[in-house]
Design a protein around this motif. Structure first.
Motif, PDB file in Angstrom:
ATOM      1  N   GLN A  97       8.114   7.594 -15.491  1.00 33.67           N
ATOM      2  CA  GLN A  97       7.195   8.762 -15.248  1.00 33.67           C
ATOM      3  C   GLN A  97       6.499   9.187 -16.575  1.00 33.67           C
ATOM      4  N   ALA A  98       6.658   8.247 -17.610  1.00 35.20           N
ATOM      5  CA  ALA A  98       5.818   8.600 -18.983  1.00 35.20           C
ATOM      6  C   ALA A  98       4.180   8.943 -18.668  1.00 35.20           C
ATOM      7  N   TYR A  99       3.650   8.254 -17.729  1.00 36.70           N
ATOM      8  CA  TYR A  99       2.235   8.407 -17.482  1.00 36.70           C
ATOM      9  C   TYR A  99       2.008   9.867 -17.243  1.00 36.70           C
ATOM     10  N   LYS A 105       5.002  16.662 -22.950  1.00 37.05           N
ATOM     11  CA  LYS A 105       5.995  16.622 -24.137  1.00 37.05           C
ATOM     12  C   LYS A 105       5.398  16.381 -25.420  1.00 37.05           C
ATOM     13  N   HIS A 106       4.345  15.644 -25.376  1.00 39.64           N
ATOM     14  CA  HIS A 106       3.694  15.459 -26.851  1.00 39.64           C
ATOM     15  C   HIS A 106       2.375  15.922 -27.299  1.00 39.64           C
ATOM     16  N   GLU A 112      -3.701   8.352 -25.938  1.00 39.00           N
ATOM     17  CA  GLU A 112      -3.762   8.845 -27.315  1.00 39.00           C
ATOM     18  C   GLU A 112      -2.663   8.566 -28.115  1.00 39.00           C
ATOM     19  N   PHE A 113      -1.643   9.147 -27.243  1.00 39.60           N
ATOM     20  CA  PHE A 113      -0.093   8.891 -28.090  1.00 39.60           C
ATOM     21  C   PHE A 113       0.250   7.539 -28.534  1.00 39.60           C
ATOM     22  N   LEU A 143       2.054   1.952 -16.506  1.00 37.52           N
ATOM     23  CA  LEU A 143       2.780   3.328 -16.357  1.00 37.52           C
ATOM     24  C   LEU A 143       2.398   4.069 -15.184  1.00 37.52           C
ATOM     25  N   LYS A 144       1.004   4.106 -14.885  1.00 38.90           N
ATOM     26  CA  LYS A 144       0.289   4.888 -13.692  1.00 38.90           C
ATOM     27  C   LYS A 144       0.921   4.347 -12.502  1.00 38.90           C
ATOM     28  N   GLN A 145       1.063   3.065 -12.378  1.00 40.10           N
ATOM     29  CA  GLN A 145       1.422   2.361 -11.108  1.00 40.10           C
ATOM     30  C   GLN A 145       2.993   2.688 -11.072  1.00 40.10           C
ATOM     31  N   ALA A 146       3.761   2.774 -12.037  1.00 37.77           N
ATOM     32  CA  ALA A 146       5.197   3.350 -11.884  1.00 37.77           C
ATOM     33  C   ALA A 146       5.370   4.741 -11.780  1.00 37.77           C
ATOM     34  N   SER A 147       4.480   5.445 -11.904  1.00 35.54           N
ATOM     35  CA  SER A 147       4.427   6.866 -11.649  1.00 35.54           C
ATOM     36  C   SER A 147       4.402   7.288 -10.187  1.00 35.54           C
ATOM     37  N   GLU A 148       3.407   6.313  -9.599  1.00 38.64           N
ATOM     38  CA  GLU A 148       3.138   6.348  -8.158  1.00 38.64           C
ATOM     39  C   GLU A 148       3.761   5.966  -7.300  1.00 38.64           C
ATOM     40  N   LYS A 149       4.868   5.228  -7.797  1.00 40.87           N
ATOM     41  CA  LYS A 149       6.069   4.708  -6.784  1.00 40.87           C
ATOM     42  C   LYS A 149       7.092   5.579  -6.358  1.00 40.87           C
TER      43      LYS A 149
END
Length: 149
Positions: A97-99, A105-106, A112-113, A143-149
């Motif tokens: 869920q980093a995307y 969080k940052h 940019e992170f 990471l976008k793909q991971a967040s959409e699963k």
């Protein structure tokens, strides 16, 4: 104040040492998987079974991140990405869920992170092994793909 600085430096050193150790351990495991996939069948009579085994091993190796940017750059030494079936270290958080979560969080978007991290550990890690713009785009897309699963 000096006590805090010493604690920070010692923690930073330990973080790098653990990360390097994890990177070396994951890399050694991947080399063995590559060797096994390169020699799928030991005998003529087992060639079909060997080919099937090689396909299974290759799929497992790919699922474990052998050919991903995360493996190439050593991210999986500390992080895993469960939504992409990428097992890795437990030192860092799961990046599934980093995307979605990095900006909150940052305080900056994930791309940019990844250029200039705001966390001390990631600043040291990325500072020693910076990502190109192309690599950042690849990481962000996965990471976008991971967040959409």
């Amino acid at each position: 104040m000096n006590k805090h600085i010493i604690t920070f430096v010692v923690s930073l050193f330990l973080g790098f040492a653990i990360g390097a150790l994890g990177f070396n351990l994951v890399g050694a495991t991947d080399e063995k998987a590559s060797e096994t996939a390169a020699d799928p069948g030991k005998t003529e009579s087992a060639s079909k079974e060997g080919a099937d085994a090689a396909k299974t091993e290759q799929a497992t190796a790919t699922a474990s991140g052998e050919d991903t940017i995360f493996q190439k750059k050593g991210c999986l030494s500390c992080h895993s990405i469960s939504k992409l079936d990428l097992a890795g270290g437990a030192t860092g958080p799961d990046l599934s869920q980093a995307y979605v979560n990095v900006e909150g969080k940052h305080g900056k978007p994930i791309n940019e992170f990844l250029k200039q991290p705001t966390s001390a550990v990631m600043s040291g890690v990325i500072g020693g092994n910076p990502l190109t713009d192309e690599e950042i785009n690849e990481v962000v897309e996965m990471l976008k793909q991971a967040s959409e699963k």
